[in-house]
Write a protein that holds these residues in place. Structure first.
Motif, mmCIF file in Angstrom:
data_model
loop_
_atom_site.group_PDB
_atom_site.id
_atom_site.type_symbol
_atom_site.label_atom_id
_atom_site.label_comp_id
_atom_site.label_asym_id
_atom_site.label_seq_id
_atom_site.Cartn_x
_atom_site.Cartn_y
_atom_site.Cartn_z
ATOM 1 N N GLN A 1 44.041 41.089 31.878
ATOM 2 C CA GLN A 1 42.990 41.742 32.012
ATOM 3 C C GLN A 1 42.009 41.706 30.901
ATOM 4 O O GLN A 1 40.731 41.466 30.899
ATOM 5 C CB GLN A 1 43.330 43.091 32.315
ATOM 6 C CG GLN A 1 41.921 43.928 32.593
ATOM 7 C CD GLN A 1 41.938 45.534 32.882
ATOM 8 O OE1 GLN A 1 42.939 45.827 33.697
ATOM 9 N NE2 GLN A 1 41.009 46.417 32.428
ATOM 10 N N ALA B 1 36.179 58.376 38.921
ATOM 11 C CA ALA B 1 37.747 57.985 39.593
ATOM 12 C C ALA B 1 38.317 59.167 40.295
ATOM 13 O O ALA B 1 38.992 58.888 41.113
ATOM 14 C CB ALA B 1 38.714 57.864 38.178
ATOM 15 N N PHE C 1 40.919 57.177 42.955
ATOM 16 C CA PHE C 1 41.715 55.773 42.094
ATOM 17 C C PHE C 1 43.042 56.104 41.835
ATOM 18 O O PHE C 1 43.258 57.123 40.972
ATOM 19 C CB PHE C 1 40.743 55.179 40.956
ATOM 20 C CG PHE C 1 39.281 55.027 41.173
ATOM 21 C CD1 PHE C 1 38.782 54.702 42.723
ATOM 22 C CD2 PHE C 1 38.512 54.591 40.261
ATOM 23 C CE1 PHE C 1 37.626 53.987 42.977
ATOM 24 C CE2 PHE C 1 37.149 54.271 40.568
ATOM 25 C CZ PHE C 1 36.708 54.004 41.865
ATOM 26 N N VAL D 1 45.065 52.196 37.970
ATOM 27 C CA VAL D 1 43.852 51.555 38.158
ATOM 28 C C VAL D 1 42.910 52.360 37.077
ATOM 29 O O VAL D 1 41.819 51.638 36.362
ATOM 30 C CB VAL D 1 43.070 51.658 39.528
ATOM 31 C CG1 VAL D 1 41.876 51.213 39.628
ATOM 32 C CG2 VAL D 1 44.146 50.691 40.429
ATOM 33 N N THR D 2 42.542 53.462 37.055
ATOM 34 C CA THR D 2 41.805 54.268 36.250
ATOM 35 C C THR D 2 41.898 54.047 34.789
ATOM 36 O O THR D 2 41.080 53.855 34.127
ATOM 37 C CB THR D 2 42.076 55.815 36.558
ATOM 38 O OG1 THR D 2 41.727 56.115 38.082
ATOM 39 C CG2 THR D 2 40.929 56.780 35.746
ATOM 40 N N TRP E 1 40.804 50.569 33.877
ATOM 41 C CA TRP E 1 39.184 50.689 34.060
ATOM 42 C C TRP E 1 38.732 51.179 32.890
ATOM 43 O O TRP E 1 37.813 50.516 32.120
ATOM 44 C CB TRP E 1 39.122 51.400 35.355
ATOM 45 C CG TRP E 1 37.409 51.295 35.479
ATOM 46 C CD1 TRP E 1 36.424 50.315 35.544
ATOM 47 C CD2 TRP E 1 36.607 52.557 36.030
ATOM 48 N NE1 TRP E 1 35.279 50.930 35.672
ATOM 49 C CE2 TRP E 1 35.317 51.955 36.195
ATOM 50 C CE3 TRP E 1 36.949 53.651 36.180
ATOM 51 C CZ2 TRP E 1 34.302 52.925 36.611
ATOM 52 C CZ3 TRP E 1 35.743 54.636 36.673
ATOM 53 C CH2 TRP E 1 34.579 54.039 36.920
ATOM 54 N N LEU F 1 36.429 47.370 36.639
ATOM 55 C CA LEU F 1 36.929 48.020 37.849
ATOM 56 C C LEU F 1 37.493 47.150 38.864
ATOM 57 O O LEU F 1 38.660 47.284 39.461
ATOM 58 C CB LEU F 1 35.850 48.914 38.485
ATOM 59 C CG LEU F 1 36.366 49.874 39.657
ATOM 60 C CD1 LEU F 1 37.432 50.767 39.411
ATOM 61 C CD2 LEU F 1 35.056 50.475 40.292
ATOM 62 N N ILE F 2 36.879 45.856 39.203
ATOM 63 C CA ILE F 2 37.314 44.871 40.226
ATOM 64 C C ILE F 2 38.665 44.602 39.600
ATOM 65 O O ILE F 2 39.712 44.394 40.541
ATOM 66 C CB ILE F 2 36.178 44.092 40.582
ATOM 67 C CG1 ILE F 2 35.014 44.592 41.247
ATOM 68 C CG2 ILE F 2 36.702 42.792 41.416
ATOM 69 C CD1 ILE F 2 33.716 43.498 41.214
ATOM 70 N N PHE G 1 41.686 46.897 39.938
ATOM 71 C CA PHE G 1 42.115 46.925 41.229
ATOM 72 C C PHE G 1 42.973 45.916 41.503
ATOM 73 O O PHE G 1 43.919 45.927 42.195
ATOM 74 C CB PHE G 1 40.910 47.258 42.243
ATOM 75 C CG PHE G 1 40.898 48.622 42.699
ATOM 76 C CD1 PHE G 1 41.715 49.343 43.373
ATOM 77 C CD2 PHE G 1 39.580 49.148 42.112
ATOM 78 C CE1 PHE G 1 41.408 50.723 43.618
ATOM 79 C CE2 PHE G 1 39.498 50.578 42.463
ATOM 80 C CZ PHE G 1 40.471 51.272 43.294
ATOM 81 N N LEU G 2 42.443 44.463 41.396
ATOM 82 C CA LEU G 2 43.395 43.437 41.455
ATOM 83 C C LEU G 2 44.409 43.439 40.906
ATOM 84 O O LEU G 2 45.700 42.930 41.562
ATOM 85 C CB LEU G 2 42.519 42.318 41.195
ATOM 86 C CG LEU G 2 41.315 41.831 42.073
ATOM 87 C CD1 LEU G 2 40.487 40.947 41.423
ATOM 88 C CD2 LEU G 2 41.497 41.356 43.656
ATOM 89 N N GLY H 1 46.283 47.595 41.093
ATOM 90 C CA GLY H 1 46.081 48.350 42.254
ATOM 91 C C GLY H 1 47.280 48.479 43.248
ATOM 92 O O GLY H 1 48.104 47.576 43.277
#
Length: 419
Positions: free
Chosen positions: A171, A248, A253, A257-258, A261, A411-412, A415-416, A419
Motif C-alpha cells: 500500500q 470512518a 468502515f 480499512v480505517t 486509510w 481509501l480506495i 479497501f482493496l 477490506g
C-alpha cells in the motif's frame, strides 16, 4: 585561528555523517543520555515533574552533550566556534520552551508537535528583535537538521517492516508513487517553483515533516520554503486527525480499512497514532504499520530525488555541454543520505534487538531535539515578510488538492487490500 579552521574545512554533509555516527557510537558503547521529562498538566505538576532538581540535572547534561557535538561540527565545517558558543545557549533555551509547550497535556491532545513551537518562538524573537548578522550567520540550521536525519535512520528497521506484512508495504509503495507523481504534476500545472514542488510532493506522499526535511536536504533547498511547507503539513494534520475517524465511524468502515486509510494519508506519525487510538486497537496497529512502511521509503525517495535533482539542475558549463557523469552526481549527491541508509542498515542487521531496544528511546529523543533546535534556528533567521512573501496561494492550493487526492486514493487502496 582562521588558517587552522581552513585546514579542517570538511564538507557539511560528511561532517553530519561523522557526527551522527559519533552520537550513535557514544550511545552504544560509552554513555546513553537520560531522557528529560517535559510532560505536565498543571503548574504544580510542572514544578514536581519537570522543574525538580533531578530532571534539571538531566537537561543540563543534555545541554553539555549537545554543545560538545555542536562545537566539533562547527570546527569541522570551518565556522566560528566563538560565535557558536555565544549563540547555541540561547537557541537551546528557546527550544526548551518549545518542548515545555508541546509537553502540556492539553496541547498534546491537539497533537501539536514541538517543531511547530520551535518555529513560532524563533519567528517571534527573530521578528521583534533585531538580531545582528553574526548571530544569524552562526545559526547551524543545516547541521542540526541533517544530524537529526542521520539519527532518524536508526529507527527505520527492516525486520519491523517485514513483520508488518507485505500489504502495508505494498500500500505504501502504491500511495507514495501515485500521490507523489500527482502532486508533482499539479505543482507544475500551477507553476509552483521547483524547490517547493519537490518539498510539497514528498511531504504529501511520504511522511510529512521528515520527508520535507529530507527533500530540502537532498536538493539543498531554501530553509524559508521548508518552514512554509512544514507549517502547512502540521496545520493540515490537525483537522484530518479529528475528522477522518469520525467519517470512518459514520460510514462503518472496517477497522483494518480505517487504520490503513489513516496511516496512508495523515502526514505526521504523532497524528496517525492519535487518530488510530480514537478508532480502536486494530486500527492503531494497522495505521502505525502503514505509516512506518511509508517512512521506510524515505531513504529510497531521498536517494532518487538527489539523483534526479543533480541531473536536472546541474547548470555548470561542463555539465551543460555534456551529460552529467557519475562523478558529477557523486559531487552533488547529499552525503547525509548515505549516513541515513547506513544507520538504518546497521540497526537492522548488525545490532541485536535487545541492544536496539536499550538505545532506541534515547536516540529518538536526541533526533527530536536536533530537529527542534533546527526549527528554532529557522525561525530566528526567517522574517515574517519572507514567510508571507508567497503572495501566490498556489503552493497552499497545490498541497490541499494533493492531500485530498491522497485521502481518496488511499481509501480506495485500503479497501482493496484490507477490506
Amino acid at each position: 585561528m582562521s588558517n587552522s579552521t581552513k585546514q579542517f574545512n570538511i564538507h557539511e554533509d560528511w561532517t553530519v555523517v561523522i557526527l551522527g555516527f559519533l552520537i550513535i557510537g557514544i550511545s552504544l558503547f560509552i554513555f546513553l543520555p537520560e531522557i528529560p521529562i517535559f510532560s505536565w498538566s498543571s503548574v504544580s505538576d510542572l514544578k514536581e515533574k519537570v522543574l525538580n532538581s533531578e530532571n534539571l540535572q538531566i537537561i543540563g547534561i543534555q545541554f553539555l552533550y549537545l554543545i560538545a557535538i555542536g562545537i566539533v561540527g562547527t570546527f569541522l565545517v570551518g565556522k566560528s566556534v566563538k560565535y557558536f558558543l555565544a549563540v547555541f545557549p540561547l537557541v537551546y533555551i528557546l527550544t526548551l520552551l518549545a518542548l515545555l509547550a508541546a509537553g502540556n497535556s492539553e496541547i498534546k491532545a491537539l497533537n501539536l508537535e514541538a517543531v511547530i513551537f520551535s518555529l513560532l518562538i524563533g519567528l517571534v524573537i527573530g521578528n521583534f528583535f533585531k538580531l545582528p548578522d553574526w548571530f544569524r550567520n552562526a545559526l547551524s540550521t543545516e547541521l542540526f537538521v541533517k544530524i537529526g536525519l542521520v539519527l532518524l535512520g536508526t529507527s527505520v528497521i527492516f525486520s519491523d517492516i517485514l513483520k508488518a506484512g507485505s500489504l502495508g508495504l505494498f500500500q505504501a509503495l502504491i500511495v507514495v508513487l501515485s500521490v507523489w507523481y500527482f502532486a508533482f504534476w499539479l505543482c507544475r500545472k500551477l507553476k509552483v517553483d521547483d524547490e517547493l514542488t519537490m518539498m510539497i510532493s514528498s511531504a504529501v506522499s511520504i511522511c510529512g515533516v521528515s520527508a520535507a526535511i529530507a527533500t530540502s536536504g537532498a536538493i539543498k533547498g531554501d530553509s524559508k520554503k521548508l518552514s512554509y511547507v512544514i507549517s502547512i503539513v502540521l496545520v493540515t494534520a490537525i483537522p484530518m486527525m479529528i475528522f477522518m475517524p469520525v467519517i470512518a465511524r459514520y460510514f462503518n468502515f472496517p477497522e483494518e480499512v480505517t487504520g490503513a486509510w489513516l496511516g496512508g494519508s495523515i502526514d505526521t506519525s504523532g497524528a496517525v497514532v492519535a487518530s488510530g487510538t480514537l478508532v480502536g486497537e486494530t486500527a492503531l496497529k494497522i495505521s502505525t504499520i502503514v505509516k512506518f512502511s511509508q517512512n521506510v521509503l524515505l531513504g529510497l525517495a531521498a536517494f532518487a530525488i538527489s539523483v534526479y535533482w543533480t541531473y536536472s539542475h546541474n547548470t555548470s558549463a561542463e555539465a551543460v555541454e555534456s551529460k552529467p557523469t557519475l562523478k558529477v552526481i557523486w559531487e552533488r549527491f547529499p552525503k547525509f543520505v548515505i549516513g541515513f541508509i547506513a544507520a538504518s542498515l546497521i540497526f537492522s542487521f548488525l545490532i541485536t534487538p535487545e541492544v536496539r531496544d536499550t538505545v532506541k528511546d534515547s536516540l529518538k529523543t536526541l533526533q527530536g531535539i536536533w530537529f527542534a533546535l533546527a526549527f528554532t534556528s529557522i525561525g530566528l533567521e526567517t522574517n515574517f515578510k519572507d514567510l508571507l512573501a508567497y503572495n501566490s496561494r498556489k503552493p497552499l492550493f497545490a498541497f490541499l488538492i494533493a492531500q485530498l487526492f491522497n485521502v481518496i486514493v488511499t481509501l480506495i487502496i485500503a479497501f482493496l487490500l484490507f477490506g
